[in-house]
Design a protein around this motif. Sequence first.
Motif, PDB file in Angstrom:
ATOM      1  N   SER A 103       0.818  -1.221   0.000  1.00 38.11           N
ATOM      2  CA  SER A 103       0.000   0.000   0.000  1.00 38.11           C
ATOM      3  C   SER A 103       0.850   1.268   0.000  1.00 38.11           C
ATOM      4  O   SER A 103       0.370   2.342  -0.375  1.00 38.11           O
ATOM      5  N   VAL A 104       2.109   1.185   0.433  1.00 37.59           N
ATOM      6  CA  VAL A 104       2.966   2.380   0.452  1.00 37.59           C
ATOM      7  C   VAL A 104       4.000   2.359  -0.680  1.00 37.59           C
ATOM      8  O   VAL A 104       4.941   3.145  -0.689  1.00 37.59           O
ATOM      9  N   ILE A 105       3.820   1.441  -1.661  1.00 38.18           N
ATOM     10  CA  ILE A 105       4.775   1.333  -2.767  1.00 38.18           C
ATOM     11  C   ILE A 105       4.172   1.941  -4.035  1.00 38.18           C
ATOM     12  O   ILE A 105       3.075   1.581  -4.453  1.00 38.18           O
ATOM     13  N   GLU A 106       4.923   2.884  -4.615  1.00 36.71           N
ATOM     14  CA  GLU A 106       4.523   3.505  -5.888  1.00 36.71           C
ATOM     15  C   GLU A 106       4.815   2.545  -7.037  1.00 36.71           C
ATOM     16  O   GLU A 106       3.963   2.248  -7.856  1.00 36.71           O
ATOM     17  N   GLU A 107       6.076   2.086  -7.094  1.00 37.61           N
ATOM     18  CA  GLU A 107       6.468   1.105  -8.117  1.00 37.61           C
ATOM     19  C   GLU A 107       7.701   0.329  -7.655  1.00 37.61           C
ATOM     20  O   GLU A 107       8.476   0.794  -6.822  1.00 37.61           O
ATOM     21  N   ILE A 108       7.843  -0.868  -8.228  1.00 31.21           N
ATOM     22  CA  ILE A 108       9.043  -1.687  -7.966  1.00 31.21           C
ATOM     23  C   ILE A 108       9.779  -1.823  -9.287  1.00 31.21           C
ATOM     24  O   ILE A 108       9.183  -2.196 -10.306  1.00 31.21           O
ATOM     25  N   ARG A 109      11.081  -1.517  -9.263  1.00 34.70           N
ATOM     26  CA  ARG A 109      11.887  -1.603 -10.495  1.00 34.70           C
ATOM     27  C   ARG A 109      12.874  -2.760 -10.344  1.00 34.70           C
ATOM     28  O   ARG A 109      13.510  -2.912  -9.307  1.00 34.70           O
ATOM     29  N   GLU A 110      12.986  -3.564 -11.408  1.00 37.14           N
ATOM     30  CA  GLU A 110      13.879  -4.731 -11.349  1.00 37.14           C
ATOM     31  C   GLU A 110      15.058  -4.556 -12.305  1.00 37.14           C
ATOM     32  O   GLU A 110      14.936  -3.876 -13.336  1.00 37.14           O
ATOM     33  N   PRO A 111      16.215  -5.152 -11.986  1.00 32.12           N
ATOM     34  CA  PRO A 111      17.366  -5.030 -12.890  1.00 32.12           C
ATOM     35  C   PRO A 111      17.163  -5.860 -14.157  1.00 32.12           C
ATOM     36  O   PRO A 111      16.615  -6.963 -14.104  1.00 32.12           O
ATOM     37  N   VAL A 112      17.560  -5.294 -15.291  1.00 34.32           N
ATOM     38  CA  VAL A 112      17.455  -6.021 -16.560  1.00 34.32           C
ATOM     39  C   VAL A 112      18.849  -6.162 -17.171  1.00 34.32           C
ATOM     40  O   VAL A 112      19.758  -5.396 -16.856  1.00 34.32           O
ATOM     41  N   TYR A 144      17.667  -0.564 -14.881  1.00 39.53           N
ATOM     42  CA  TYR A 144      16.451  -0.997 -14.184  1.00 39.53           C
ATOM     43  C   TYR A 144      15.217  -0.623 -14.992  1.00 39.53           C
ATOM     44  O   TYR A 144      15.248   0.335 -15.759  1.00 39.53           O
ATOM     45  N   ARG A 145      14.131  -1.376 -14.805  1.00 36.77           N
ATOM     46  CA  ARG A 145      12.852  -0.971 -15.401  1.00 36.77           C
ATOM     47  C   ARG A 145      11.706  -1.360 -14.452  1.00 36.77           C
ATOM     48  O   ARG A 145      11.803  -2.344 -13.705  1.00 36.77           O
ATOM     49  N   ALA A 146      10.640  -0.550 -14.500  1.00 37.09           N
ATOM     50  CA  ALA A 146       9.488  -0.791 -13.621  1.00 37.09           C
ATOM     51  C   ALA A 146       8.718  -2.018 -14.096  1.00 37.09           C
ATOM     52  O   ALA A 146       8.550  -2.221 -15.302  1.00 37.09           O
ATOM     53  N   SER A 147       8.268  -2.857 -13.163  1.00 34.57           N
ATOM     54  CA  SER A 147       7.503  -4.062 -13.497  1.00 34.57           C
ATOM     55  C   SER A 147       6.409  -4.276 -12.470  1.00 34.57           C
ATOM     56  O   SER A 147       6.478  -3.748 -11.366  1.00 34.57           O
ATOM     57  N   ASP A 148       5.429  -5.087 -12.862  1.00 35.89           N
ATOM     58  CA  ASP A 148       4.316  -5.413 -11.959  1.00 35.89           C
ATOM     59  C   ASP A 148       4.751  -6.576 -11.065  1.00 35.89           C
ATOM     60  O   ASP A 148       4.425  -7.737 -11.316  1.00 35.89           O
ATOM     61  N   LEU A 149       5.523  -6.248 -10.020  1.00 30.46           N
ATOM     62  CA  LEU A 149       6.075  -7.275  -9.133  1.00 30.46           C
ATOM     63  C   LEU A 149       5.312  -7.325  -7.813  1.00 30.46           C
ATOM     64  O   LEU A 149       4.829  -6.294  -7.335  1.00 30.46           O
ATOM     65  N   VAL A 150       5.199  -8.510  -7.260  1.00 26.66           N
ATOM     66  CA  VAL A 150       4.493  -8.693  -5.991  1.00 26.66           C
ATOM     67  C   VAL A 150       5.314  -9.605  -5.075  1.00 26.66           C
ATOM     68  O   VAL A 150       6.179 -10.341  -5.538  1.00 26.66           O
ATOM     69  N   LYS A 151       4.988  -9.533  -3.777  1.00 26.89           N
ATOM     70  CA  LYS A 151       5.650 -10.415  -2.813  1.00 26.89           C
ATOM     71  C   LYS A 151       4.774 -11.650  -2.614  1.00 26.89           C
ATOM     72  O   LYS A 151       3.606 -11.531  -2.245  1.00 26.89           O
TER      73      LYS A 151
END
Length: 597
Positions: free
Chosen positions: A395-404, A477-484
Amino acid sequence: MSIERTRNFCIIAHIDHGKTTLSDRLLESTGTIAEREKQDQLLDSMDLERERGITIKAHPVAMRYRAKDGHDYRLNLLDTPGHVDFAYEVSRSLAACEGALLIVDAAQGVEAQTVANVHLALKQGLTIIPVINKIDLPNADLPTVKKQLEDILAIPADEAIAASAKAGIGIQDILEAVVARIPAPKAQDDTLRGLVFDSVFDGYRGVVSYIRVMSGSVIPGTAVKLMSTNKSYEIKEVGVFTPKMFQQKQLNAGDVGYFIANIKSTAEIKIGDTLTDARRPASEPLPGFQEVNPMVYSGIYPINTADFEHLKMAMGKLQLNDAAFVFQPESSVALGFGFRCGFLGLLHMEIIQERLRREYNMDIIATYPSVIYEVIRTNGERLEVDNPANLPDMSVIEEIREPVVKCFVMIPNENIGDMMQLMLDKRGTVEHTESLDSRRVMITATLPLNEILVDFHDKIKTLTRGYGSMDYEPAGYRASDLVKLEMLVNGEPVDAFSSIVHREKAEGRGRALAAKLKEVIPTQLYQVSIQAAIGGKIVARENVSAMRKNVTAKCYGGDITRKRKLLEKQKEGKKRMKAIGTVNIPQEAFIQVLRTS
């Protein structure tokens, strides 16, 4: 030896193209090693290097060679690591040279790492001498390899030297080419500037640093400093490798050797750093230095918790010889006390784990490898997360970026369809394909680093029956739809199985983990639920059936309500037991799941 008669060169090649065998032959033909000291893979000192046919640590060696022109030359050979994980070390070794022997297998041709290493060498402005090795093999195809050299690498085929390191063919031609084609080092001025390109730890003498002197000279007793840390030291000893350490009075411009100062830890000396005189320092360091940062993280835990201190000591000793390996203590509810470790890549991780098992007899378990994610919070704060347990609430995360990474894959033509499908499955985007010759293509694609961590290389080899090869380089890095993804056992989260995954793949991975846990969790007196959850949403569930006592066995007849009453009583008892009971997952279950995940 004068600077005009010195030649500094390295050998670059794809894994298993005969690099170490060729260096053995060069040492033998120049008389650097005596007959009684001869052995295969002489410069590979670790058992792991010999077994796998890879070079993990760079090994410089100084050779004396009398050329056909009648003059004596000092040839400084730098044997570099071949794997992509050690690309920065390779770039520093290349910066210490003026030329490179490029080895290409006559049967396999130009591979992905050959291309990457050639680009690195050209970026450093090195003179490249192509050598086509293994020409004595029955399936050697010289015309095709020469065509590949011209088409893929833009190197004239007539410059290539045909050789066989194993049979000793063409070794003399290679030595003459090194003398004739590679330029002598140039010293700009008298100010001391030396490139530190590697270091090892000696238990008796401290840190032994490998150096290429660019200008000036290194003399025992003088005060020197490292330009990145600005720390000063006193030189105790200098020398060259023949291939054993051989002490000298001084190292002059153009020389490659070692120095020992009062440095106690390899963490103090950084690869690519510039050594200069403490009293008359150089105005600026040599170009190309950068801090080596880990790319992959994994938790390493002792299987027997009593071994924690032994593991800590073993890791400390490994770090003395490998400054790129970092670790810090962490604890897990499931696995007890262990360490969060950072590695340059997957091969580096595999080597460290294997060395802990072999050299220190440690029984260890490693958690699922993860990468460093960039998390942007809703308040604009930027976090770096390498452990799923540290990920803030969604709920407090705008986006998660992963290394490519930018990936270069060379495969036979007939496998292109399967390869494209594999890349799509791994969330990759294919940028372009390029036909290298009539048999092979090179696919350039951008893929998330997290997707290629575990099985990507193995799948390429399986798809292409061993003929495919791969190389990659970081691409930001690029933004992705990542979840825990969390695994819950009876409603309690188990931190050892938490992971950060793409939303599309979370359900599939959750189902697979739940099914695997169902197999390994022992049966309890009540039903145990295993759930995979994303946030508050359950995406997969499995149940471990309860042990069941037949309470109606003593009822031989009579009214059905008697049996029903006994079953209801049993049901109530199980419900109460479940409310107060906890599921103890045995260590073996974790080990089994983590080893196969």
